[in-house]
Write a protein that holds these residues in place. Structure first.
Motif, PDB file in Angstrom:
ATOM      1  N   ARG A 146      32.664 -10.582  -9.124  1.00 47.24           N
ATOM      2  CA  ARG A 146      32.666  -9.188  -9.565  1.00 47.24           C
ATOM      3  C   ARG A 146      33.384  -9.038 -10.903  1.00 47.24           C
ATOM      4  O   ARG A 146      34.421  -9.653 -11.125  1.00 47.24           O
ATOM      5  N   ARG A 147      32.825  -8.195 -11.722  1.00 49.75           N
ATOM      6  CA  ARG A 147      33.536  -7.781 -12.938  1.00 49.75           C
ATOM      7  C   ARG A 147      33.965  -6.330 -12.744  1.00 49.75           C
ATOM      8  O   ARG A 147      33.117  -5.451 -12.545  1.00 49.75           O
ATOM      9  N   LEU A 148      35.287  -6.078 -12.813  1.00 50.35           N
ATOM     10  CA  LEU A 148      35.811  -4.743 -12.516  1.00 50.35           C
ATOM     11  C   LEU A 148      36.697  -4.244 -13.650  1.00 50.35           C
ATOM     12  O   LEU A 148      37.283  -5.047 -14.373  1.00 50.35           O
ATOM     13  N   TRP A 149      36.797  -2.932 -13.780  1.00 45.56           N
ATOM     14  CA  TRP A 149      37.785  -2.383 -14.726  1.00 45.56           C
ATOM     15  C   TRP A 149      38.439  -1.135 -14.142  1.00 45.56           C
ATOM     16  O   TRP A 149      37.892  -0.500 -13.242  1.00 45.56           O
ATOM     17  N   ARG A 205      28.994  -1.799 -21.328  1.00 42.83           N
ATOM     18  CA  ARG A 205      28.136  -2.710 -22.102  1.00 42.83           C
ATOM     19  C   ARG A 205      28.305  -4.163 -21.678  1.00 42.83           C
ATOM     20  O   ARG A 205      27.414  -4.966 -21.862  1.00 42.83           O
ATOM     21  N   TYR A 206      29.471  -4.496 -21.115  1.00 41.17           N
ATOM     22  CA  TYR A 206      29.713  -5.864 -20.665  1.00 41.17           C
ATOM     23  C   TYR A 206      29.483  -6.027 -19.156  1.00 41.17           C
ATOM     24  O   TYR A 206      29.779  -7.065 -18.588  1.00 41.17           O
ATOM     25  N   GLY A 207      28.992  -4.991 -18.516  1.00 38.66           N
ATOM     26  CA  GLY A 207      28.677  -5.097 -17.088  1.00 38.66           C
ATOM     27  C   GLY A 207      29.888  -5.009 -16.177  1.00 38.66           C
ATOM     28  O   GLY A 207      29.835  -5.470 -15.034  1.00 38.66           O
ATOM     29  N   TYR A 208      30.994  -4.431 -16.648  1.00 43.76           N
ATOM     30  CA  TYR A 208      32.172  -4.251 -15.783  1.00 43.76           C
ATOM     31  C   TYR A 208      32.038  -2.933 -15.032  1.00 43.76           C
ATOM     32  O   TYR A 208      31.661  -1.919 -15.607  1.00 43.76           O
ATOM     33  N   ARG A 209      32.330  -2.948 -13.739  1.00 39.91           N
ATOM     34  CA  ARG A 209      32.219  -1.748 -12.902  1.00 39.91           C
ATOM     35  C   ARG A 209      33.587  -1.097 -12.735  1.00 39.91           C
ATOM     36  O   ARG A 209      34.585  -1.786 -12.549  1.00 39.91           O
ATOM     37  N   HIS A 210      33.588   0.233 -12.755  1.00 40.81           N
ATOM     38  CA  HIS A 210      34.850   0.966 -12.675  1.00 40.81           C
ATOM     39  C   HIS A 210      35.368   1.006 -11.239  1.00 40.81           C
ATOM     40  O   HIS A 210      34.589   1.100 -10.299  1.00 40.81           O
ATOM     41  N   MET A 211      36.693   0.965 -11.123  1.00 41.74           N
ATOM     42  CA  MET A 211      37.289   1.018  -9.788  1.00 41.74           C
ATOM     43  C   MET A 211      38.677   1.676  -9.869  1.00 41.74           C
ATOM     44  O   MET A 211      39.319   1.623 -10.907  1.00 41.74           O
ATOM     45  N   LEU A 228      39.626   8.003 -26.582  1.00 42.55           N
ATOM     46  CA  LEU A 228      39.718   6.559 -26.383  1.00 42.55           C
ATOM     47  C   LEU A 228      39.160   6.166 -25.013  1.00 42.55           C
ATOM     48  O   LEU A 228      38.439   5.178 -24.884  1.00 42.55           O
ATOM     49  N   GLU A 229      39.454   6.960 -23.997  1.00 44.97           N
ATOM     50  CA  GLU A 229      38.951   6.669 -22.652  1.00 44.97           C
ATOM     51  C   GLU A 229      37.427   6.628 -22.629  1.00 44.97           C
ATOM     52  O   GLU A 229      36.836   5.784 -21.962  1.00 44.97           O
ATOM     53  N   GLY A 230      36.808   7.528 -23.371  1.00 41.29           N
ATOM     54  CA  GLY A 230      35.344   7.553 -23.442  1.00 41.29           C
ATOM     55  C   GLY A 230      34.809   6.289 -24.098  1.00 41.29           C
ATOM     56  O   GLY A 230      33.853   5.669 -23.607  1.00 41.29           O
ATOM     57  N   VAL A 231      35.440   5.903 -25.192  1.00 41.04           N
ATOM     58  CA  VAL A 231      35.025   4.681 -25.898  1.00 41.04           C
ATOM     59  C   VAL A 231      35.180   3.475 -24.971  1.00 41.04           C
ATOM     60  O   VAL A 231      34.294   2.621 -24.870  1.00 41.04           O
ATOM     61  N   VAL A 232      36.306   3.433 -24.262  1.00 42.44           N
ATOM     62  CA  VAL A 232      36.605   2.294 -23.390  1.00 42.44           C
ATOM     63  C   VAL A 232      35.594   2.209 -22.238  1.00 42.44           C
ATOM     64  O   VAL A 232      35.098   1.132 -21.907  1.00 42.44           O
ATOM     65  N   ALA A 233      35.271   3.353 -21.638  1.00 41.84           N
ATOM     66  CA  ALA A 233      34.328   3.347 -20.512  1.00 41.84           C
ATOM     67  C   ALA A 233      32.961   2.833 -20.961  1.00 41.84           C
ATOM     68  O   ALA A 233      32.329   2.026 -20.260  1.00 41.84           O
ATOM     69  N   ALA A 234      32.520   3.263 -22.133  1.00 47.72           N
ATOM     70  CA  ALA A 234      31.201   2.829 -22.628  1.00 47.72           C
ATOM     71  C   ALA A 234      31.227   1.339 -22.967  1.00 47.72           C
ATOM     72  O   ALA A 234      30.264   0.610 -22.715  1.00 47.72           O
ATOM     73  N   TRP A 235      32.338   0.887 -23.508  1.00 49.20           N
ATOM     74  CA  TRP A 235      32.491  -0.520 -23.893  1.00 49.20           C
ATOM     75  C   TRP A 235      32.478  -1.413 -22.644  1.00 49.20           C
ATOM     76  O   TRP A 235      31.773  -2.416 -22.593  1.00 49.20           O
ATOM     77  N   PHE A 236      33.213  -1.030 -21.605  1.00 48.49           N
ATOM     78  CA  PHE A 236      33.195  -1.827 -20.366  1.00 48.49           C
ATOM     79  C   PHE A 236      31.772  -1.883 -19.798  1.00 48.49           C
ATOM     80  O   PHE A 236      31.320  -2.926 -19.324  1.00 48.49           O
TER      81      PHE A 236
END
Ligand code: HAM
Length: 410
Positions: free
Chosen positions: A94-97, A25-31, A15-23
């Protein structure tokens, strides 16, 4: 707090992999932010009279410097603190996740744990309602990608701080007039956090809440336009929702948009995702005022909704028997792994028969057998474990190239 054993842990990893790829695609950066923060951060951000701050935080005094610290119960406060501290909005919105464990000392039950995992998004510096809609639309896309059906969207607006103050005064009057019908919890909240009385689960309190004045009547023009704009975008995106005027959320930082995604398949803890706008939070935490909106989803609840896990066995289990075969099998395993296959090497010795039993139990598609004959012939015997196909000897040098065909069943 739970140990997460391999079956469940692997589903989470997936699920984490799916979620990271999905974020992405919407231009959200991980933090990422620390698990520990100063207690004052959560008191100020989430609100003194919320359940979280009143009774659910794991708070302790750091004996080394006498500071009060708290294990994060959520990550919006930390994200905004970090955005202020590192001037993240200096160059624009900023778009963050984020994703990770959160801690709340709640009464544990199915779907409610003291250590749980959220992934969440925070869109900082955007006034909306376009980005409010984007966050909701992207959730809908994720549910679809995960094959989750029957997750419904409840939406509400709680206006601006000033509008809410006017509303709150009238709400308190209504609740006081009906005080005899309120339970102890609602009576306590009447003066500390009256809006939370609206989402009481007690049917009698619900009746009182149903006849309370509606927040909608207290909205000014700008708040109404924000809510209308959001609804227009959701309609245009084909997202169904229900306006729930009693949806107020359990954290105090919200204004305008609030929403929850709810599944009826999870019992009492059916909210899989919740969020909303928090335009006052930057200023409240000592930063330059900036709008914000976001959501967080509960990973344990989403995983409980997912269907059966995909098979997780390795491609092959390496069985070896006889002098010199262990060394041969060791090298062969490394060769195949370098070629991208998952291979479990039998460890611990034992008879051929017991090794084959282990191969079967491992869930592997194939057993790769190395005996003294194979060693002499520089070969490997490939035995399909899940299909009735004959075993076959293959030259070792050709195995990596042929293994994919064996796995496909040809
Ligand atoms: P929240 O509604 O407190 O919001 O939590 C979001 C989600 O986390 C819930 O809908 C639920 O799925 C999951 N959750 C919460 N508590 C537990 C628990 N004890 N056990 C299992 N799952 C739980 C927030 O945390 C906000 N920070 C969301 C947000 C982000 N708002 C704006 N930006």
């Amino acid at each position: 707090m739970n140990d997460v054993l391999p079956d469940e842990a692997e589903r989470r990893l997936w699920l984490e992999g799916v979620v990271a790829a999905w974020f992405a695609r919407y231009g959200y950066r991980h933090m990422r932010t620390p698990l520990l923060e100063h207690t004052a951060l959560f008191r100020r951000a989430i609100g003194e009279s919320t359940d979280i701050v009143e009774k659910e935080m794991y708070t302790f005094t750091d004996a080394l410097n006498n500071e009060s610290l708290t294990l994060r119960p959520e990550a919006t406060a930390s994200t905004v603190r970090a955005a202020i501290e590192h001037s993240l909005l200096y160059e624009g919105p900023r778009r963050l996740w984020y994703q990770g464990p959160m801690y709340r000392h709640e009464r544990p039950q199915k779907g409610r744990y003291r250590e749980f995992t959220q992934f969440g998004a925070e869109a900082l510096g955007f006034d909306g309602p376009d980005v409010d809609a984007e966050l909701i639309v992207m959730c809908a896309a994720l549910w679809k990608e995960l094959g989750l059906e029957g997750i419904r969207l409840e939406l509400n607006t709680i206006g601006s701080a000033e509008e809410r103050a006017a509303y709150r005064a009238d709400l308190v009057r209504h609740l006081e007039a009906n005080e005899a019908r309120l339970d102890a919890d609602a009576k306590r909240r009447l003066h500390t956090n009256p809006m939370r009385v609206l989402d009481s689960k007690n049917p009698i309190v619900q009746e009182v809440a149903a006849s309370a004045p509606s927040m909608m009547r207290y909205l000014g023009e700008a708040s109404r336009a924000h809510f209308d704009g959001l609804q227009r975008l959701l309609h245009a995106s084909g997202i169904a929702f229900e306006i729930n005027p009693r949806l107020v959320r359990g954290l105090d930082y919200y204004n305008l948009t609030v929403f929850e995604w709810i599944s009826d398949r999870l019992g009492a803890q059916g909210t899989v995702c919740g969020g909303g706008r928090y335009d006052g939070l930057f200023a409240q935490l000592g930063g330059k005022p900036a709008p914000g909106v976001g959501f967080a989803a509960g990973v344990e609840r989403l995983v409980a909704l997912l269907g059966a896990p995909p098979p997780t066995g390795p491609s092959a289990y390496l069985v070896h028997q006889g002098a010199g075969t262990l060394e041969y099998a060791f090298a062969l395993g490394e060769e195949l792994r370098a070629a991208g296959f998952s291979v479990v090497l039998h460890a611990g010795g034992g008879s051929f028969k017991s090794q084959m039993k282990k191969a079967d139990a491992s869930g592997a598609a194939l057993a790769l057998i190395v005996g003294e004959d194979e060693l002499k012939a520089a070969a490997v015997t490939v035995k399909p474990l899940r299909e009735a196909r004959p075993q076959q000897q293959v030259a070792r040098a050709a195995l990596a190239a042929r293994l994919a065909d064996f796995l496909k069943g040809s």
